[in-house]
Design an enzyme around this catalytic site. Structure first.
Site, PDB file in Angstrom:
ATOM      1  CE1 TYR A 143      18.178  31.969   0.606  1.00 17.14           C
ATOM      2  CE2 TYR A 143      16.760  33.130   2.155  1.00 17.14           C
ATOM      3  CZ  TYR A 143      17.336  31.962   1.705  1.00 17.14           C
ATOM      4  OH  TYR A 143      17.053  30.779   2.341  1.00 17.14           O
ATOM      5  CB  SER A 198      27.757  18.246   0.013  1.00 21.88           C
ATOM      6  OG  SER A 198      27.630  19.653  -0.054  1.00 21.88           O
ATOM      7  CG  ASN A 214      18.249  21.479   0.156  1.00 24.34           C
ATOM      8  OD1 ASN A 214      17.634  22.037   1.068  1.00 24.34           O
ATOM      9  ND2 ASN A 214      19.575  21.348   0.174  1.00 24.34           N
TER      10      ASN A 214
END
Ligand code: NAP
Length: 256
Positions: A157, A16, A91
């Site tokens: 992360y 998006s 992704n």
């Protein structure tokens, strides 16, 4: 000259906005039919509308990559709507910042759940369709942060992004007999919508660290994904491609 990808079906998680949106637009521009996946249905629909306005074909789907049922439903929707899955761009990712002393177990688990477990769930959901077809391309969006570099606040992360590469290498071995390749792109600093409000000083400092003299664009990463998805990349699997304008190259003493 590369063989056209027109008519291939591409699933892009996190399609998006940001890098995923760039991938969705680029594959659509190449004539692919794209399933744009994100949690927010309206945002996915906006990317689809932009693709349609440019003459491309896409379809939105709302799902959380951390949810096994959601990923199964995503793959089923791609098959129902487009008749198969040729390419998966795994992704979707999140990057909340937290120093170690403030990082809760829940925050750590949350990043791993989306970035690493989400990669596993998206890939395994799309495998049956690819195995039936006897071919497939999977492109995982990792990062330079974790596998190569560190950044304060991003221990969770970085662990998730390095973990993705371990996943890719063993998955490549298991999938090769099925004609399926899996590779990873490792972006550096990419100028996405999320960075636009970050301030000119920070952007200037980031740019100064990049030998090519500019931040990356989403198209830079999308083009690397397009290469891994090509027929010509069919003998490349389990590999990584750093897309960072040379950021990781300088030694500490280099003054360029
Ligand atoms: P972004 O602009 O924040 O976009 C993230 C996308 O992922 C959105 O479409 C978002 O939509 C979706 N998403 C997030 N969590 C999700 C979930 N649980 N399930 C499904 N979709 C989810 O991020 P970005 O900067 O483009 O980053 C995309 C990927 O590139 C990430 O894997 C990131 O680690 C990697 N990366 C980015 C950079 C960079 O400089 N931007 C550098 C290296 C690597 P919803 O929120 O609606 O779900």
């Amino acid at each position: 000259m590369f063989a056209p990808l027109a008519g291939r079906t591409v699933v892009v998680t996190g399609g998006s906005r940001g890098i995923g949106r760039g991938m969705a637009l680029r594959f659509a521009e190449a004539g692919c039919r794209v399933l744009v996946v994100a949690r927010a249905a309206e945002a996915a629909a906006r990317t689809v509308a932009d693709i349609a306005a440019a003459g491309g074909t896409a379809h939105p789907f709302a799902a959380d990559v951390a949810d096994p049922a959601g990923m199964q439903a995503m793959a089923a929707e791609a098959e129902r709507h487009f008749g198969g899955i040729d390419v998966l761009c795994a992704n979707a990712g999140v990057f909340p910042s937290a120093r170690l002393e403030e990082m809760t177990p829940e925050a750590f688990d949350g990043v791993i759940a989306t970035n690493l477990r989400g990669t596993f769930l998206a890939v395994t959901a799309c495998l049956p369709a690819m195995k039936r077809a006897g071919r497939g391309r999977i492109v995982v969006t990792s990062s330079i942060t974790g596998p190569v570099t560190g950044y304060p606040g991003w221990a969770h992360y970085g662990a998730s992004k390095a973990g993705q590469l371990g996943f890719v290498r063993t998955a490549a071995l298991e999938l090769a007999p099925h004609g399926i390749t899996i590779n990873a792109v490792m972006p550096g600093n990419i100028l996405t919508e999320g960075l636009t409000g970050i301030g000119p000083d920070y952007l200037a400092r980031m740019t100064a660290a990049i030998p090519m003299g500019r931040l990356g664009g989403v198209a830079d990463v999308a083009n690397a994904a397009l290469f891994f998805a090509s027929d010509e990349a069919g003998w490349i699997t389990g590999q990584t491609l750093v897309v960072d304008g040379g950021q990781i190259l300088p030694e500490a003493s280099a003054d360029g």
